[in-house]
Enzyme design. Structure first.
Site, mmCIF file in Angstrom:
data_model
loop_
_atom_site.group_PDB
_atom_site.id
_atom_site.type_symbol
_atom_site.label_atom_id
_atom_site.label_comp_id
_atom_site.label_asym_id
_atom_site.label_seq_id
_atom_site.Cartn_x
_atom_site.Cartn_y
_atom_site.Cartn_z
ATOM 1 N N SER A 114 0.481 -9.861 -0.767
ATOM 2 C CA SER A 114 0.356 -8.404 -0.733
ATOM 3 C C SER A 114 0.637 -7.764 0.620
ATOM 4 O O SER A 114 0.912 -6.567 0.688
ATOM 5 C CB SER A 114 -1.050 -7.999 -1.199
ATOM 6 O OG SER A 114 -2.029 -8.601 -0.365
ATOM 7 N N LYS A 138 0.796 -1.226 0.000
ATOM 8 C CA LYS A 138 0.000 0.000 0.000
ATOM 9 C C LYS A 138 0.833 1.284 0.000
ATOM 10 O O LYS A 138 0.375 2.329 -0.477
ATOM 11 C CB LYS A 138 -0.938 0.007 1.212
ATOM 12 C CG LYS A 138 -2.113 -0.956 1.115
ATOM 13 C CD LYS A 138 -3.201 -0.410 0.230
ATOM 14 C CE LYS A 138 -4.485 -1.220 0.356
ATOM 15 N NZ LYS A 138 -5.574 -0.671 -0.470
#
Length: 397
Positions: free
Chosen positions: A300, A49
């Site tokens: 992720s 992110k």
């Protein structure tokens, strides 16, 4: 407009901020394919992110920076925005659902952000963030539905093609769709033959439903251990990009996600959160066609709350047949427990807990139930033990 030039520019801006994460071989994830892991769980802040958040904030004007930024997040975007804002010397306020793991909330505070906890899920935090943005004039940093954010996430696609130019497919977690939009756009523009698959939790299939019905759809509720992708509504921009560039989006269950987390720990010595493990779950359980292909699973994020890690591991053990719970009806007389435990021991099972129950009203007055929890190798091993117990005259309930 999202362009390849913008993604390359994001890569240039980020080169001194993030680390290009390793691509590691994981041959045991699925023996029928050449599986690699893109380890964004080892990125600074523990998640991809920070790429999109930093690039977005870097493109703000001085006037916008002076007013600060505001964001909403289940945790990882929050940390990315907090770090990016701190590095740019500007104020950040982050609205976080009160259901988010405590570890993510505390980490966000450590990066220097002001945290506003909001009752509910991501969408409730989003509504509060929009309200605060209108009141303060701060710039809202959307976690996925923003061209600059998507471009930042797309830098992963550029890295993948540099690390493995001849990859056949990439499997990407999907919540609101920002990550897969950037990765799919970059990869399809540079290597149109590469397949891009998305994965959502079966308890939060907003993008799956939207793509299936060819229109954006909202879920009334979401329920999954993968809190990072528990999004009710996909973004306007991400829905359009996914419609054009993503080949397929599938779902995995919480049990499958738990198994993937356990597999990454045992086989790869990697910690992944629920959202970070869904791509591995899809490869483990053959949710997409990867047989004979070079495929990358994008891990992720790794910001799992340690308080739920033990529960996730236990679920993973059960799903993989590594733990079994059986109940046997016995006559309550000496030697019964010895006979049962001897059979289990001879077949290589390891008893970890026993409960003797004489009080069930459905039993004969001179009978009992024996509840046994044991460690096993797999489902075949469990069946072998059950068959041996049955052959010895024991009644499995």
């Amino acid at each position: 407009m999202l362009t390849l030039d913008k993604i390359y520019h994001a890569s240039y801006v980020l080169k001194d901020v993030i680390r290009p994460t390793d691509l590691i071989a994981a041959p045991n994830i699925n023996p029928e394919a050449q599986v690699y892991l893109k380890t964004e769980n080892l990125q600074i802040t523990g998640s991809f992110k920070v790429r999109g958040a930093y690039y977005k904030i870097s493109q703000l004007t001085d006037e916008e920076k002076a007013k600060g930024v505001i964001a909403c997040s289940a945790g990882n975007h929050a940390q990315g925005v907090a770090l990016a804002a701190a590095k740019n010397g500007i104020k950040s306020v982050i609205c976080i659902p009160d259901s988010a793991p405590i570890s993510k909330v505390e980490a966000t505070k450590r990066y220097g952000a002001e945290v506003c906890l909001v009752e509910g899920v991501y969408d409730d935090a989003h509504n509060r963030a929009v309200q605060l943005q209108e009141e303060t004039g701060a710039t809202f940093i959307h976690p996925f539905d923003d061209e600059d954010v998507i471009a930042g996430q797309g830098t992963i696609g550029l890295e993948l093609l540099n690390q493995l130019p001849d990859l056949d497919a990439v499997i990407v977690p999907v919540g609101g769709g920002g990550l897969i939009s950037g990765v799919a756009y970059a990869i399809k523009k540079l290597n149109p033959n590469c397949k891009v698959y998305g994965v959502q939790a079966s308890g939060a299939p907003s993008m799956v439903n939207s793509l299936r019905d060819h229109k954006q759809e909202s879920l009334s509720s979401v329920s999954t251990i993968a809190d990072g992708i528990a999004v009710k509504t996909p973004g306007d921009l991400t829905y359009e990009i996914c419609s054009e560039y993503v080949d397929e989006v599938v779902t995995v269950t919480d049990d499958e996600i738990s198994t993937a987390i356990l597999t990454l720990i045992e086989q790869q010595k990697l910690i992944a959160e629920g959202a970070g493990a869904v791509a591995v779950a899809a490869a483990l359980f053959n949710k997409v066609d990867i047989k004979g292909k070079k495929v990358v699973c994008l891990v992720s994020g790794g910001n799992i709350d340690v308080t739920i890690l033990s529960r996730v591991i236990n679920r993973g053990l059960l799903k993989a047949g590594r733990s079994a719970d059986i109940t046997i009806a016995l006559m309550d007389k000496p030697g019964q427990l010895k006979g049962v435990s001897q059979i289990i021991a001879e077949l290589g099972g390891n008893v970890v807990a026993i409960h003797h129950d004489r009080a069930d009203e459905s039993m004969d007055i001179n009978a009992c139930y024996l509840h046994i929890v044991m460690e096993t190798r797999d489902y075949a091993h469990i069946e072998q033990i059950k068959s041996a117990l049955t052959a010895a005259g024991y009644q499995i309930v």
